[in-house]
Write a protein that holds these residues in place. Sequence first.
Motif, short mmCIF file in Angstrom:
data_model
loop_
_atom_site.label_atom_id
_atom_site.label_comp_id
_atom_site.label_asym_id
_atom_site.label_seq_id
_atom_site.Cartn_x
_atom_site.Cartn_y
_atom_site.Cartn_z
N LEU A 120 0.84 -1.20 0.00
CA LEU A 120 0.00 0.00 0.00
C LEU A 120 0.87 1.25 0.00
N VAL A 121 0.62 2.13 -0.95
CA VAL A 121 1.28 3.44 -0.96
C VAL A 121 0.21 4.49 -0.71
N PRO A 122 0.14 5.00 0.52
CA PRO A 122 -0.89 5.99 0.85
C PRO A 122 -0.59 7.34 0.20
N GLN A 123 -1.54 8.26 0.30
CA GLN A 123 -1.36 9.58 -0.33
C GLN A 123 -0.21 10.36 0.30
N GLU A 124 -0.13 10.30 1.62
CA GLU A 124 0.88 11.09 2.32
C GLU A 124 2.23 10.38 2.25
N LEU A 125 3.29 11.13 2.05
CA LEU A 125 4.62 10.56 2.17
C LEU A 125 4.84 10.22 3.63
N ALA A 126 5.31 9.01 3.90
CA ALA A 126 5.59 8.62 5.28
C ALA A 126 6.94 7.92 5.28
N LEU A 127 7.99 8.72 5.42
CA LEU A 127 9.36 8.18 5.39
C LEU A 127 10.11 8.65 6.62
N ASP A 128 11.01 7.81 7.08
CA ASP A 128 11.95 8.26 8.10
C ASP A 128 13.07 8.99 7.37
N LEU A 129 13.04 10.31 7.43
CA LEU A 129 13.91 11.11 6.58
C LEU A 129 15.39 10.95 6.90
N PHE A 130 15.69 10.53 8.13
CA PHE A 130 17.10 10.35 8.51
C PHE A 130 17.62 8.96 8.16
N GLU A 131 16.72 8.09 7.72
CA GLU A 131 17.13 6.71 7.41
C GLU A 131 17.58 6.62 5.95
N THR A 132 18.43 5.65 5.66
CA THR A 132 18.83 5.47 4.26
C THR A 132 17.71 4.77 3.48
N VAL A 133 17.81 4.89 2.17
CA VAL A 133 16.84 4.24 1.29
C VAL A 133 16.87 2.73 1.53
N TRP A 134 18.06 2.17 1.55
CA TRP A 134 18.19 0.72 1.73
C TRP A 134 17.54 0.26 3.04
N ASN A 135 17.88 0.93 4.13
CA ASN A 135 17.34 0.52 5.43
C ASN A 135 15.84 0.70 5.50
N SER A 136 15.34 1.76 4.87
CA SER A 136 13.89 2.01 4.89
C SER A 136 13.13 0.84 4.27
N VAL A 137 13.65 0.37 3.14
CA VAL A 137 12.96 -0.70 2.43
C VAL A 137 13.12 -2.02 3.18
N ARG A 138 14.32 -2.24 3.71
CA ARG A 138 14.54 -3.50 4.44
C ARG A 138 13.71 -3.55 5.72
#
Length: 224
Positions: A81-99
């Motif tokens: 699910l990709v909701p409308q709002e961006l919900a990312l941990d901005l201090f985390e790396t792309v790799w870690n976010s996905v893992r």
Amino acid sequence: AAIISIRDLKKSYDNGFEALKGVSLDIEKGEIIALLGPNGAGKTTLIGAVCGLVTISSGQALVGGFDVAKEPRRARRLIGLVPQELALDLFETVWNSVRFTRGLFGLPRDDAHIENVLKSLSLWDKKDNQCKELSGGMKRRVMIAKALSHNPEVLFLDEPTAGVDVNLRRDMWKVVGDLRNTGVTVILTTHYIEEAEEMADRVAVINKGSILLVEDKTQLMQSF
Ligand code: ADP
Ligand code: ADP
């Protein structure tokens, strides 16, 4: 058989508002379908009901044969699910976010899968960047990568181009086009007819909680 089967689905919110008034829809494996309708039509409610985020008042939604009301965890395992709002941990790396997102599903580590997902979204060279360093378009791609981290069968994109400029919109069209080759079933919402036509194989027009018509995109323009 359909990967998603929705039968006479109704949703009344606690204040009594009837947001879905008996929606039925079958979605075939591998297709890209757009839910097209104005703001307030019930698109997000419908996605929420199928994903298990919104309790269903009556009727049924099956994902991969699992009833989302009775076996939510099994159904959810098949859903990204990709909701409308961006919900990312901005201090985390792309790799870690996905893992990390994959880890939430209790699945074993699979670095090769994450590598494939990042490459397919042109994020591979950003894997060690913190999310805060990415452009708006890249952040949206990370949201999609997270939603694909657990190899879902179906991917829901709620208003993937809401509030983005023309270039980013075209970028998102390409991302969705590329998903066609992966076999994942895509359900997206939009209130732009040209966008529904551009991205989807089939379009379900929804208004005031009901599906008005479902057409292959080649037929859609003739219906208006
Ligand atoms: P869309 O995604 O098509 O814009 P939504 O599914 O977000 O539509 O909303 C459908 C209708 O349900 C709208 O009229 C909205 O105001 C109403 N609605 C959404 N969430 C709630 C809620 N939690 N309580 C009451 N009404 C809601
Ligand atoms: P729970 O313990 O209640 O199952 P989770 O932590 O598994 O909660 O997830 C919280 C909610 O967010 C769930 O409804 C889940 O389906 C949804 N969710 C979170 N990330 C994703 C994702 N990538 N794909 C699909 N659903 C997700």
